[in-house]
Design a protein around this motif. Structure first.
Motif, PDB file in Angstrom:
ATOM      1  N   SER A 206       0.829  -1.201   0.000  1.00 52.49           N
ATOM      2  CA  SER A 206       0.000   0.000   0.000  1.00 52.49           C
ATOM      3  C   SER A 206       0.864   1.252   0.000  1.00 52.49           C
ATOM      4  N   GLU A 207       0.212   2.398  -0.227  1.00 53.96           N
ATOM      5  CA  GLU A 207       0.921   3.670  -0.196  1.00 53.96           C
ATOM      6  C   GLU A 207       1.473   3.957   1.196  1.00 53.96           C
ATOM      7  N   GLU A 208       0.721   3.536   2.209  1.00 55.27           N
ATOM      8  CA  GLU A 208       1.189   3.729   3.570  1.00 55.27           C
ATOM      9  C   GLU A 208       2.468   2.946   3.834  1.00 55.27           C
ATOM     10  N   GLU A 209       2.547   1.728   3.311  1.00 57.09           N
ATOM     11  CA  GLU A 209       3.769   0.935   3.453  1.00 57.09           C
ATOM     12  C   GLU A 209       4.911   1.554   2.659  1.00 57.09           C
ATOM     13  N   GLU A 211       5.340   4.773   2.077  1.00 59.20           N
ATOM     14  CA  GLU A 211       5.793   5.950   2.810  1.00 59.20           C
ATOM     15  C   GLU A 211       6.630   5.567   4.017  1.00 59.20           C
ATOM     16  N   LYS A 212       6.179   4.590   4.784  1.00 61.98           N
ATOM     17  CA  LYS A 212       6.920   4.176   5.982  1.00 61.98           C
ATOM     18  C   LYS A 212       8.281   3.593   5.625  1.00 61.98           C
TER      19      LYS A 212
END
Length: 316
Positions: A206-209, A211-212
């Motif tokens: 995902s985009e969240e992964e 970014e992190k």
């Protein structure tokens, strides 16, 4: 994107497919069936394989056309072009007294200076006899023109973003971990075409992964960069200014709709996609879909960065 628990779906790929079906010279009844668990990205190759078994009649989605995949199914004309790019964390270069020197290398500045002096001397010799503006001590004339040239260079210089990673070549030369989208062809492509060890590749969902992993970096178990399709990355970057595409797009690929081998639908739908492009309707999907979400990023990228006074200190 599924609307509630109904059989209605919306999205860029779905909208293009629906519009293309309307241009077919015959009626085509169809029904969308979601694939995957809704949490992790499904493996696209497995999905395409289900066409060969008869489980699905077609695949509609952001499916990249690759050589290996064309051996299983027939694709339509690409309805969007999107090659692979590298995205990495970037930092803004701080202003300094010698910021105006950044556009050229030291060697380039030396060569430019020599040519400038040579041309200046020739012009001064030819003009000083007939032009009052060129009379006076040679030292005063050259310093005046030099200050003007340095000031002009400073005005035309725009502050840039910096990253130790310059593109796919930088990743090939390092041993840092590289992120990629789970379920895509990218891991196989990087290992086979660029000889990057599979152990360096980190699957992300995902985009969240994304970014992190980029913020953590290799030191904290993250990644140094992410390799993915430009269309995905431009959407990802539309709301994140700490990262940027570095280097050039290093492949030329596209998304297409998949059908069984030798299916006439692949040809007819390709013709319909070309009609969408010719009659201008295709631009409507681009504006309301991918391009609309990128508006904020594009507006921001056009803003000029103002230098502080200290950035021009070296001129004086």
């Amino acid at each position: 994107m599924r609307v509630g628990g109904s059989d209605i779906f919306h999205g860029y790929c779905i909208d293009v497919f629906n519009a293309a079906v309307e241009l077919l010279p015959y009626a085509l009844p169809y029904k969308f069936v979601p694939y995957g668990d809704g949490h992790s990205n499904p493996v696209k190759t497995d999905l395409l394989y289900m066409i060969t078994t008869g489980a699905f009649d077609a695949v509609v989605g952001d499916t990249t056309i690759t050589t290996n995949r064309t051996k299983m199914v027939d694709f339509t004309q690409p309805y969007i072009e999107s090659g692979l790019v590298v995205v990495a964390p970037v930092q803004k270069l701080n202003s300094s007294a010698w910021a105006f020197l950044r556009p050229f290398t030291p060697m380039m500045w030396c060569v430019t200076g020599l040519f400038f002096l040579a041309v200046g001397v020739v012009v001064w010799i030819l003009e000083r006899r007939t032009n009052d503006d060129f009379r006076g001590p040679p030292r005063r004339q050259l310093v005046t023109v030099a200050c003007y040239t340095a000031s002009l260079t400073s005005i035309l210089t725009v502050e840039q973003l910096s990253s130790p990673i310059k593109g796919i070549e930088s990743l090939m030369a390092s041993n840092d971990p590289i992120g990629y989208q789970h379920g895509t062809f990218i891991d196989t492509y990087l290992t086979e075409e660029f000889n990057i060890q599979r152990s360096r590749l980190v699957s992300l969902n995902s985009e969240e992964e994304y970014e992190k992993a980029l913020k953590d970096g290799p030191q904290k178990g993250g990644v140094a960069a992410i390799v993915d399709m430009r269309a995905y990355m431009e959407l990802f970057l539309s709301t994140r200014c700490d990262f940027s595409i570095v280097g050039q797009e290093f492949t030329k690929m596209g998304w297409g709709f998949a059908f069984p081998r030798d299916s006439p639908l692949a040809i007819d739908m390709s013709t319909a996609i070309l009609k969408l492009s010719e009659n201008g309707n295709y631009k409507r999907f681009m504006t309301s879909g991918l391009q609309g979400k990128l508006a904020a990023r594009k507006v921001q990228s056009k803003k000029w960065t103002a230098y502080h006074l200290r950035a021009f200190g070296g001129c004086f």
